[in-house]
Design an enzyme around this catalytic site. Structure first.
Site, PDB file in Angstrom:
ATOM      1  N   ASP A  46     -21.703  63.408 -36.278  1.00 24.05           N
ATOM      2  CA  ASP A  46     -21.836  63.904 -34.902  1.00 24.05           C
ATOM      3  C   ASP A  46     -22.467  65.290 -34.990  1.00 24.05           C
ATOM      4  OD1 ASP A  46     -21.432  64.368 -32.091  1.00 24.05           O
ATOM      5  OD2 ASP A  46     -19.688  63.053 -32.158  1.00 24.05           O
ATOM      6  N   ARG A  88     -10.313  43.757 -51.752  1.00 23.26           N
ATOM      7  CA  ARG A  88      -9.820  42.383 -51.862  1.00 23.26           C
ATOM      8  C   ARG A  88      -9.409  41.926 -53.260  1.00 23.26           C
ATOM      9  NH1 ARG A  88     -14.741  40.587 -48.267  1.00 23.26           N
ATOM     10  NH2 ARG A  88     -15.446  42.464 -49.335  1.00 23.26           N
ATOM     11  N   LYS A 137     -15.878  58.410 -42.050  1.00 23.07           N
ATOM     12  CA  LYS A 137     -17.350  58.563 -42.023  1.00 23.07           C
ATOM     13  C   LYS A 137     -17.860  59.284 -40.784  1.00 23.07           C
ATOM     14  CE  LYS A 137     -18.213  54.262 -44.632  1.00 23.07           C
ATOM     15  NZ  LYS A 137     -16.913  53.578 -44.606  1.00 23.07           N
ATOM     16  N   ASP A 141     -11.146  57.336 -44.777  1.00 24.87           N
ATOM     17  CA  ASP A 141     -12.556  56.928 -44.765  1.00 24.87           C
ATOM     18  C   ASP A 141     -13.019  56.713 -43.318  1.00 24.87           C
ATOM     19  OD1 ASP A 141     -15.023  55.785 -45.382  1.00 24.87           O
ATOM     20  OD2 ASP A 141     -14.161  53.843 -45.942  1.00 24.87           O
ATOM     21  N   THR A 148     -24.141  50.459 -48.233  1.00 29.12           N
ATOM     22  CA  THR A 148     -24.631  49.370 -49.096  1.00 29.12           C
ATOM     23  C   THR A 148     -25.034  48.150 -48.278  1.00 29.12           C
ATOM     24  OG1 THR A 148     -22.320  48.874 -49.507  1.00 29.12           O
ATOM     25  CG2 THR A 148     -23.501  49.982 -51.264  1.00 29.12           C
ATOM     26  N   LYS A 191      -7.040  54.067 -49.802  1.00 26.75           N
ATOM     27  CA  LYS A 191      -8.079  54.367 -48.811  1.00 26.75           C
ATOM     28  C   LYS A 191      -7.668  53.755 -47.480  1.00 26.75           C
ATOM     29  CE  LYS A 191     -12.317  52.252 -48.439  1.00 26.75           C
ATOM     30  NZ  LYS A 191     -12.605  51.992 -47.029  1.00 26.75           N
TER      31      LYS A 191
END
Ligand code: C5P
Length: 235
Positions: free
Chosen positions: A67, A214, A64, A62, A122, A35
């Site tokens: 518009d 991570r 997102k 990614d 989230t 990603k």
């Protein structure tokens, strides 16, 4: 039926750092699905996508998008030419915007990358959603409603927490993809994530793709951590 897979979030600040990380995986039989987010894309531009693609990795870009439909359609046509495997929009942009995204992404030969929608980030709490966004429905109702909108617009799935994957599949069908960040090993550090679960549990709930950052990128042995994710999640 889509093959379950692990996507590594390459949250690095530069191409140099990214390639230092990817070099660790050169001998791996399974080329990780990666990603690329805003940080790396804005720092290095489309060339970073082409270079990673040349190394044979699948890419979830990614960015997102959110518009007006016309702008999103045109932007998606550009991203489609980068030959990425998955990209995304905000479901809050409306069904019309999501349809435009899908049209823009579809190439002349009818093929296109997978297209998924972010439901609610989230990082957004139910309380803030109510107070700042004036959304009165519960978080779960909102997520399911946005997922239904995404399906209606012809999208392939949504980004959600692994804990929400079962409910999204129930509402939108088993073939509607759930791409789920917020994954941690049972003995690992949670860091700033709140609603987390393990790769094994994400598999049980029915995630189609887990996005892991991570726990792999910061591990003492990233290749071993990646293999562990694959073992737990893909079986
Ligand atoms: O390092 P970690 O495993 O927490 O990384 C998760 C990745 O998934 C990050 O790139 C983060 O931006 C992304 N993400 C997330 N929650 C969302 C959407 C994306 O954690 N709702």
């Amino acid at each position: 039926m889509m093959q379950r897979d692990v996507i590594i979030a390459c949250d690095f600040a530069s191409a140099e750092e990214t390639f230092r990380f990817l070099d660790l995986f050169v001998g791996e039989a399974r080329k990780p699905f990666l990603k690329i987010g805003m940080e790396l894309f804005y720092a290095e531009g489309p060339e970073i996508v082409r270079e990673i693609k040349r190394r044979g990795h699948r890419i979830f870009l990614d960015l997102k998008l959110h518009d007006i439909p016309n702008t999103v359609r045109k932007a998606m046509a550009v991203l489609s030419r980068l030959d990425v495997d998955m990209c995304n929009v905000h479901a809050a942009g409306t069904v019309e915007m999501m349809r435009a995204a899908r049209e823009g992404l579809t190439r002349a030969d009818g093929t296109r990358p997978l297209l998924i929608a972010v439901t609610q980030l989230t990082s957004t709490s139910e309380e803030r959603m109510r107070r700042e966004l004036l959304v009165d429905a519960s978080m779960n109702e909102t997520i399911v409603h946005y997922a239904r909108n995404a399906r209606e617009a012809g999208l392939d799935g949504v980004v959600c927490s692994p804990l929400e994957a079962g409910m999204v599949h129930e509402a939108c069908g088993a073939g509607f993809l759930t791409v789920t960040p917020g994954v941690r090993f049972a003995d690992g550090d949670v860091a700033d994530q709140v609603r987390v679960t393990t790769p094994a549990r994400a598999r049980e709930i029915g995630s189609d793709y887990i996005v892991v950052g991570r726990p792999v990128t910061q591990a003492a042995d990233p290749v071993a951590a990646y293999r562990r994710c694959v073992e737990e999640f893909c079986g």
